[in-house]
Design a protein around this motif. Sequence first.
Motif, PDB file in Angstrom:
ATOM      1  N   GLU A  59       0.603  -0.835   0.119  1.00  0.00           N
ATOM      2  CA  GLU A  59      -0.341   0.166  -0.248  1.00  0.00           C
ATOM      3  C   GLU A  59       0.723   1.103  -0.028  1.00  0.00           C
ATOM      4  O   GLU A  59       0.267   2.139  -0.400  1.00  0.00           O
ATOM      5  CB  GLU A  59      -1.132   0.091   0.952  1.00  0.00           C
ATOM      6  CG  GLU A  59      -1.656   1.225   0.529  1.00  0.00           C
ATOM      7  CD  GLU A  59      -2.090   0.722   2.665  1.00  0.00           C
ATOM      8  OE1 GLU A  59      -3.688   2.336   2.571  1.00  0.00           O
ATOM      9  OE2 GLU A  59      -2.610   0.282   3.366  1.00  0.00           O
ATOM     10  N   LEU A  60       1.980   1.276   0.944  1.00  0.00           N
ATOM     11  CA  LEU A  60       2.787   2.401   0.698  1.00  0.00           C
ATOM     12  C   LEU A  60       3.860   2.770  -0.136  1.00  0.00           C
ATOM     13  O   LEU A  60       4.172   3.069  -0.975  1.00  0.00           O
ATOM     14  CB  LEU A  60       4.044   2.163   2.220  1.00  0.00           C
ATOM     15  CG  LEU A  60       3.329   2.685   3.555  1.00  0.00           C
ATOM     16  CD1 LEU A  60       4.419   2.803   4.537  1.00  0.00           C
ATOM     17  CD2 LEU A  60       2.647   3.673   3.935  1.00  0.00           C
ATOM     18  N   VAL A  61       3.807   1.288  -1.261  1.00  0.00           N
ATOM     19  CA  VAL A  61       4.468   1.117  -2.073  1.00  0.00           C
ATOM     20  C   VAL A  61       4.015   2.030  -3.363  1.00  0.00           C
ATOM     21  O   VAL A  61       4.380   2.838  -4.046  1.00  0.00           O
ATOM     22  CB  VAL A  61       4.899  -0.146  -3.049  1.00  0.00           C
ATOM     23  CG1 VAL A  61       5.657   0.499  -4.294  1.00  0.00           C
ATOM     24  CG2 VAL A  61       6.595  -0.691  -1.565  1.00  0.00           C
ATOM     25  N   GLU A  62       2.605   1.746  -3.592  1.00  0.00           N
ATOM     26  CA  GLU A  62       1.217   2.163  -4.057  1.00  0.00           C
ATOM     27  C   GLU A  62       1.806   3.931  -4.015  1.00  0.00           C
ATOM     28  O   GLU A  62       0.552   5.167  -4.823  1.00  0.00           O
ATOM     29  CB  GLU A  62       0.263   1.766  -4.577  1.00  0.00           C
ATOM     30  CG  GLU A  62       0.829   0.364  -4.534  1.00  0.00           C
ATOM     31  CD  GLU A  62       1.281   0.292  -6.482  1.00  0.00           C
ATOM     32  OE1 GLU A  62       0.080   0.973  -7.473  1.00  0.00           O
ATOM     33  OE2 GLU A  62       2.038   0.176  -7.102  1.00  0.00           O
ATOM     34  N   LEU A 106      -4.220   6.506   8.604  1.00  0.00           N
ATOM     35  CA  LEU A 106      -3.181   7.152   9.391  1.00  0.00           C
ATOM     36  C   LEU A 106      -2.157   6.459   8.599  1.00  0.00           C
ATOM     37  O   LEU A 106      -2.165   6.042   9.394  1.00  0.00           O
ATOM     38  CB  LEU A 106      -3.927   7.421  10.212  1.00  0.00           C
ATOM     39  CG  LEU A 106      -5.003   8.529  10.601  1.00  0.00           C
ATOM     40  CD1 LEU A 106      -5.923   7.917  12.367  1.00  0.00           C
ATOM     41  CD2 LEU A 106      -4.764  10.146  10.575  1.00  0.00           C
ATOM     42  N   ARG A 107      -0.834   6.855   8.202  1.00  0.00           N
ATOM     43  CA  ARG A 107       0.025   5.994   7.614  1.00  0.00           C
ATOM     44  C   ARG A 107       0.874   6.832   7.542  1.00  0.00           C
ATOM     45  O   ARG A 107       0.915   7.866   6.859  1.00  0.00           O
ATOM     46  CB  ARG A 107      -0.216   5.242   6.399  1.00  0.00           C
ATOM     47  CG  ARG A 107      -0.789   5.363   5.874  1.00  0.00           C
ATOM     48  CD  ARG A 107      -0.590   4.525   4.579  1.00  0.00           C
ATOM     49  NE  ARG A 107      -0.886   5.078   3.209  1.00  0.00           N
ATOM     50  CZ  ARG A 107      -0.421   5.763   2.442  1.00  0.00           C
ATOM     51  NH1 ARG A 107       0.795   6.243   3.062  1.00  0.00           N
ATOM     52  NH2 ARG A 107      -0.750   6.397   1.418  1.00  0.00           N
ATOM     53  N   PRO A 108       1.689   6.668   7.989  1.00  0.00           N
ATOM     54  CA  PRO A 108       3.839   7.604   7.252  1.00  0.00           C
ATOM     55  C   PRO A 108       3.122   7.716   5.754  1.00  0.00           C
ATOM     56  O   PRO A 108       3.098   7.251   5.206  1.00  0.00           O
ATOM     57  CB  PRO A 108       4.883   6.834   7.796  1.00  0.00           C
ATOM     58  CG  PRO A 108       4.503   5.873   9.288  1.00  0.00           C
ATOM     59  CD  PRO A 108       2.363   5.286   7.995  1.00  0.00           C
ATOM     60  N   TYR A 109       4.603   8.851   5.072  1.00  0.00           N
ATOM     61  CA  TYR A 109       3.755   8.928   3.980  1.00  0.00           C
ATOM     62  C   TYR A 109       5.804   9.552   3.554  1.00  0.00           C
ATOM     63  O   TYR A 109       6.554  10.175   4.331  1.00  0.00           O
ATOM     64  CB  TYR A 109       3.598   9.987   3.493  1.00  0.00           C
ATOM     65  CG  TYR A 109       3.381  11.090   4.174  1.00  0.00           C
ATOM     66  CD1 TYR A 109       4.350  12.666   3.397  1.00  0.00           C
ATOM     67  CD2 TYR A 109       2.534  11.481   5.564  1.00  0.00           C
ATOM     68  CE1 TYR A 109       4.224  13.927   4.754  1.00  0.00           C
ATOM     69  CE2 TYR A 109       2.628  13.190   6.289  1.00  0.00           C
ATOM     70  CZ  TYR A 109       3.404  13.870   5.748  1.00  0.00           C
ATOM     71  OH  TYR A 109       3.605  15.130   6.202  1.00  0.00           O
TER      72      TYR A 109
END
Length: 487
Positions: A88-91, A140-143
């Motif tokens: 999810e973070l990669v996308e 709510l997650r890092p970026y």
Amino acid sequence: MSESTFIFNSRHPEYVAHAEAWRRARDAYSGGTEYIHQALIRHVSEIPLEFEERQRRAYYFNYPRNIAQRITQYALAVDPVRAGANAELVEDFSRSGLRANEVMRQASTLLNIYGRAWLFCGAPAFEGAVDRERAERERLRPYCVALSPLSVKDWAYGDDRRLLWAKIEELHTYDSNPAVSRQTVRRVRLWTRDRWELYDPLTSKITGGANPTGVVPLVELIEPDGFGIEANHWFEDVVRISDAILNNESEAQMNVVKQMFGMLVVSENFQRGASKVQLKDSKGESDSFSAVVARSAALVESPEEKGISRYISPSGVETSTIRTENANLKQELYDVVGLAIQSRSKEAQTAESKAWDFQNVTQFLVNRADLLEQAELRAWEIMNRWDGSVPVPEVTYNRKFAVRDLEKNIAGLLQLSNVPDAGIEYRKAALGIAVELLDAIGSIPDDRKKALLKEIEETQPAPVPELDFGGVDNDDPDKEAKQFSQA
């Protein structure tokens, strides 16, 4: 200015020294009408009216953008491998829809333009407990985002060579209320290893909060052979050469215009007579003879000269010379950057020349891959500090760049593979090179490549067939007697 306001407006000495060059590089990369007006030089023989016309007619070949983007396209032609990364973070690496590849592409291009770039790794602020449902609903997650050096105003490193603090300028727009006119302000956020503070010039308030990561959430990217050794960035030279091409091309264009619309030459007696007549057109504007002397305005001859009114225009030689000079400048421009990997000469390059060009480009791109790989890995580590559930993947950037003539290499390999009476070791070596060429063309996955190389290494020589010469088997006397009886 209050003490607190002064703290948020400080500037790093390197920022002060290079800010003007950075802005010029940014403008050259952006291009457009504004940059044409900024870069065109008015010379002493030009009147304002003529210079305005040249500005309106000018066009811009954006070589700085072409170079900055081309280096990034070469370096990231093959997607990096992120083993164990959160899909999810990669996308959505930036939390605004940009993938990890796109954020790193921005960082690479910023590095080309400025010689320095930053990665900021943050997380949205929230209150109260957070479960999985709320985290997914509110994202709510890092970026991670890429920042230009113009956004990071000041910074300092500690004794451990890690950032001690940094000040980031943020462009914020107040537009949540549709009944109120929107306002855009430049806020400054100070990050330390355990806290952050935000100064808003609109409200003159300072707010703050905790930084749970224990580090300043910034990653600096800097070219080791540029600012890393206190030298200026090579992109400044690219911009200056590009500006020279712009100005030369503008002059060539005006020469073409003057070839189509010649300059009027009149006798001095005609000029004196015409200046006494003040004609008015239907709009009440003067339609009298212009006595202004300039490149595009009327020139005056004395009675000793021909005294015949006529039109003159520059020859085509000047235009051709300018265009030739621009072609040379363009070639030198790409040579300076190291992207001119093909000779323009009709004569064939020597093998040593081709190998040297290949080494220059490859080494440059390998160094860029190393820099991006280290920066992204550090970004994942900081994101893991924001949220322990975010795994730190094993990041691997491509370091094989197919800039050689693959067609000729494959043709040569086919010829070498057909060498008669070649031994098994020779055949293994040829097959191994074939795998490397296939990897250069289509990027074979590591596991499949290892399997192919293992298969090649385990190749056994073909068995030698038994030859039957029709002889007699002396160990079988009955068979020998039978053959004689048949005869």
